[in-house]
Scaffold this motif. Structure first.
Motif, mmCIF file in Angstrom:
data_model
loop_
_atom_site.group_PDB
_atom_site.id
_atom_site.type_symbol
_atom_site.label_atom_id
_atom_site.label_comp_id
_atom_site.label_asym_id
_atom_site.label_seq_id
_atom_site.Cartn_x
_atom_site.Cartn_y
_atom_site.Cartn_z
ATOM 1 N N TYR A 96 -19.912 24.130 9.805
ATOM 2 C CA TYR A 96 -18.458 23.512 10.085
ATOM 3 C C TYR A 96 -18.213 23.068 11.393
ATOM 4 O O TYR A 96 -18.461 23.649 12.262
ATOM 5 N N THR A 97 -18.052 21.564 11.710
ATOM 6 C CA THR A 97 -17.726 21.212 13.080
ATOM 7 C C THR A 97 -16.987 21.739 13.810
ATOM 8 O O THR A 97 -16.925 21.862 15.148
ATOM 9 N N GLY A 98 -15.963 22.438 13.159
ATOM 10 C CA GLY A 98 -14.884 23.085 14.104
ATOM 11 C C GLY A 98 -15.268 24.413 14.774
ATOM 12 O O GLY A 98 -14.789 24.702 15.648
ATOM 13 N N HIS A 99 -16.699 24.664 14.617
ATOM 14 C CA HIS A 99 -17.220 25.650 15.027
ATOM 15 C C HIS A 99 -18.083 25.666 16.156
ATOM 16 O O HIS A 99 -18.700 26.447 16.806
ATOM 17 N N ILE A 100 -18.371 24.164 16.457
ATOM 18 C CA ILE A 100 -19.147 23.658 17.340
ATOM 19 C C ILE A 100 -18.998 24.598 18.849
ATOM 20 O O ILE A 100 -17.484 24.123 19.227
ATOM 21 N N GLU A 101 -19.603 25.276 19.448
ATOM 22 C CA GLU A 101 -19.281 25.922 20.815
ATOM 23 C C GLU A 101 -20.499 26.119 21.460
ATOM 24 O O GLU A 101 -21.462 27.025 21.113
ATOM 25 N N GLU A 112 -21.065 17.208 26.147
ATOM 26 C CA GLU A 112 -19.817 16.344 26.443
ATOM 27 C C GLU A 112 -20.503 14.802 26.819
ATOM 28 O O GLU A 112 -20.077 13.879 26.390
ATOM 29 N N LYS A 113 -21.546 14.780 27.562
ATOM 30 C CA LYS A 113 -22.103 13.668 27.948
ATOM 31 C C LYS A 113 -22.776 12.813 26.678
ATOM 32 O O LYS A 113 -22.551 11.511 26.764
ATOM 33 N N THR A 114 -23.501 13.527 25.918
ATOM 34 C CA THR A 114 -24.007 12.921 24.604
ATOM 35 C C THR A 114 -22.994 12.520 23.620
ATOM 36 O O THR A 114 -23.100 11.549 23.173
ATOM 37 N N TYR A 115 -21.919 12.995 23.566
ATOM 38 C CA TYR A 115 -20.738 13.028 22.676
ATOM 39 C C TYR A 115 -20.030 11.658 23.228
ATOM 40 O O TYR A 115 -19.760 10.959 22.476
ATOM 41 N N LYS A 116 -19.815 11.579 24.541
ATOM 42 C CA LYS A 116 -19.173 10.309 25.109
ATOM 43 C C LYS A 116 -19.764 9.188 24.884
ATOM 44 O O LYS A 116 -19.297 8.307 24.724
ATOM 45 N N ALA A 117 -21.142 9.355 25.149
ATOM 46 C CA ALA A 117 -22.205 8.182 24.590
ATOM 47 C C ALA A 117 -22.052 7.537 23.449
ATOM 48 O O ALA A 117 -21.975 6.469 23.082
ATOM 49 N N PHE A 118 -21.969 8.452 22.388
ATOM 50 C CA PHE A 118 -21.777 8.204 20.915
ATOM 51 C C PHE A 118 -20.519 7.550 20.600
ATOM 52 O O PHE A 118 -20.573 6.673 19.854
ATOM 53 N N ILE A 119 -19.374 8.073 21.163
ATOM 54 C CA ILE A 119 -17.994 7.569 20.917
ATOM 55 C C ILE A 119 -17.724 6.501 21.475
ATOM 56 O O ILE A 119 -17.167 5.291 20.783
ATOM 57 N N GLY A 137 -12.697 11.505 16.978
ATOM 58 C CA GLY A 137 -13.339 12.660 16.665
ATOM 59 C C GLY A 137 -12.938 13.371 15.508
ATOM 60 O O GLY A 137 -11.668 12.911 15.028
ATOM 61 N N THR A 138 -13.696 14.191 14.678
ATOM 62 C CA THR A 138 -13.258 14.786 13.447
ATOM 63 C C THR A 138 -13.377 16.211 13.349
ATOM 64 O O THR A 138 -14.485 16.764 13.797
ATOM 65 N N GLU A 139 -12.322 17.103 13.194
ATOM 66 C CA GLU A 139 -12.179 18.499 12.945
ATOM 67 C C GLU A 139 -13.333 19.193 14.106
ATOM 68 O O GLU A 139 -14.340 19.655 13.876
ATOM 69 N N LEU A 140 -12.874 19.006 15.213
ATOM 70 C CA LEU A 140 -13.675 19.578 16.548
ATOM 71 C C LEU A 140 -12.910 20.932 17.225
ATOM 72 O O LEU A 140 -12.831 20.624 18.443
ATOM 73 N N GLU A 141 -12.479 21.676 16.497
ATOM 74 C CA GLU A 141 -11.323 22.491 16.992
ATOM 75 C C GLU A 141 -11.492 23.182 18.307
ATOM 76 O O GLU A 141 -11.190 23.460 19.334
ATOM 77 N N LYS A 142 -12.952 23.890 18.091
ATOM 78 C CA LYS A 142 -13.399 24.800 19.300
ATOM 79 C C LYS A 142 -13.721 23.854 20.441
ATOM 80 O O LYS A 142 -13.595 24.239 21.616
ATOM 81 N N PHE A 143 -14.109 22.552 20.109
ATOM 82 C CA PHE A 143 -14.778 21.689 21.228
ATOM 83 C C PHE A 143 -13.418 21.383 21.975
ATOM 84 O O PHE A 143 -13.327 21.276 23.392
ATOM 85 N N VAL A 144 -12.275 20.901 21.075
ATOM 86 C CA VAL A 144 -10.928 20.597 21.732
ATOM 87 C C VAL A 144 -10.360 21.825 22.434
ATOM 88 O O VAL A 144 -9.614 21.738 23.605
#
Length: 319
Positions: A96-101, A112-119, A137-144
């Motif tokens: 589950y993406t919400g648990h990415i940490e 953060e660098k690679t996610y920013k490039a993606f977005i 973004g989609t369901e990224l609770e812990k990241f947020v």
């Protein structure tokens, strides 16, 4: 009560495939009276703590690449659809993406660098293709939760390259803690709220189950003076479909078309007439209509199932 008086987003979430799409693949969506499609290119990480996100690779399906996304958008716009571009993360093995940490600060910074490039790559494509809505973004609770300042900076960066409407797809149990709604155009919610414990949920039971959530969502809309968009909604055609609607695993197997029909009807009845609610994107729609869904399918797709008539009725009524 805040009133926005916007035309309804009657959307479907269009699943990427190996192939390009043509009018043949688009026509069945038009038959539902939908006016929006969500296109969902994926970036991949190997586990919940891995900081490097890979995307736009020749190892991916055509529809997940920049070239494929451009082709899908062109084909869908040609038939009159508005588009939401919704780049998402897929964690290998389906975690589950919400648990990415991330484990430490250097890992967070790399992620953060690679996610920013993606977005930003897809935000620029959204601007180029004049896409109506972009989802950051989609369901990224812990990241947020752990990196709120990053998200405010990311939103500013997206606004520097994209001029359309912005949203974020918060999970149903996450949206009240998302800190940056004031910076976006829509409060985006993946609406998998548990509303009935019945094996075959009735419309009436689901309507009762929605009451408390409805009030809380409306209050959130008023607090931020922003309309609400269901960035995903839908039910499986399975027993207990409204009990834990987010479940997509194989623990639920008994096909139940009436459960899907009733739960879907109750959701439409609860929200589609509200002025503060802008609409949503049904989860999910496959390009190969003739071979999708059907009487023995217990998954989310409404294709070739009785629930299609419900969707068509509401999408035709609310435009």
């Amino acid at each position: 009560m805040t009133t926005f008086h916007t035309a309804k987003v009657n959307g479907v979430s269009f699943v990427s495939s190996r192939d390009s799409i043509s009018e043949k693949h688009v026509q069945p969506i038009l038959s539902t009276q939908a006016n929006y499609t969500a296109i969902m290119p994926f970036g991949f990480i190997s586990d919940l703590e891995h900081p490097e996100l890979h995307y736009d690779s020749d190892r991916q399906w055509f529809g997940e690449t920049r070239q494929g996304v451009r082709q899908y958008i062109s084909a869908l716009k040609k038939s009159g659809f508005n588009i939401m571009l919704k780049p998402q993360i897929w964690v290998f093995h389906g975690s589950y993406t919400g648990h990415i940490e991330m484990k430490n600060e250097p890992a967070w910074q790399e992620f953060e660098k690679t996610y920013k490039a993606f977005i930003l790559d897809f935000a620029m494509l959204a601007e180029e293709m004049q896409v109506s809505i972009f989802c950051i973004g989609t369901e990224l609770e812990k990241f947020v939760q752990h990196r709120p300042d990053y998200w405010f900076e990311l939103i500013s960066a997206v606004k520097s390259v994209y001029t359309g409407k912005l949203t974020y797809a918060a999970n149903w149990d996450e949206y009240t803690r998302t800190p940056f709604w004031s910076q976006l155009d829509y409060i985006g919610i993946d609406a998998y709220f548990p509303v009935s414990n019945m094996q075959t949920p009735t419309v009436e039971d689901c309507l009762i189950g929605w009451k408390a959530y409805h009030k809380a969502i409306e209050k959130h809309s008023e607090t931020y003076n922003k309309p609400v968009l269901f960035t995903e909604f839908g039910y499986r055609s399975v027993d207990f479909s409204a009990k834990e609607p987010w479940k997509s695993d194989r623990s639920m197997t008994a096909t139940n078309m009436q459960a899907q029909v009733n739960a879907t009807e109750a959701l439409f009845e609860t929200f589609w007439q509200e002025d503060w609610f802008v609409g949503g994107f049904l989860w999910k729609w496959f390009h190969d209509y003739e071979n999708s869904g059907g009487a023995n399918n217990n998954q989310f797709t409404p294709q070739n199932k009785p629930v299609e008539a419900v969707i068509k009725s509401y999408y035709k009524t609310f435009k």
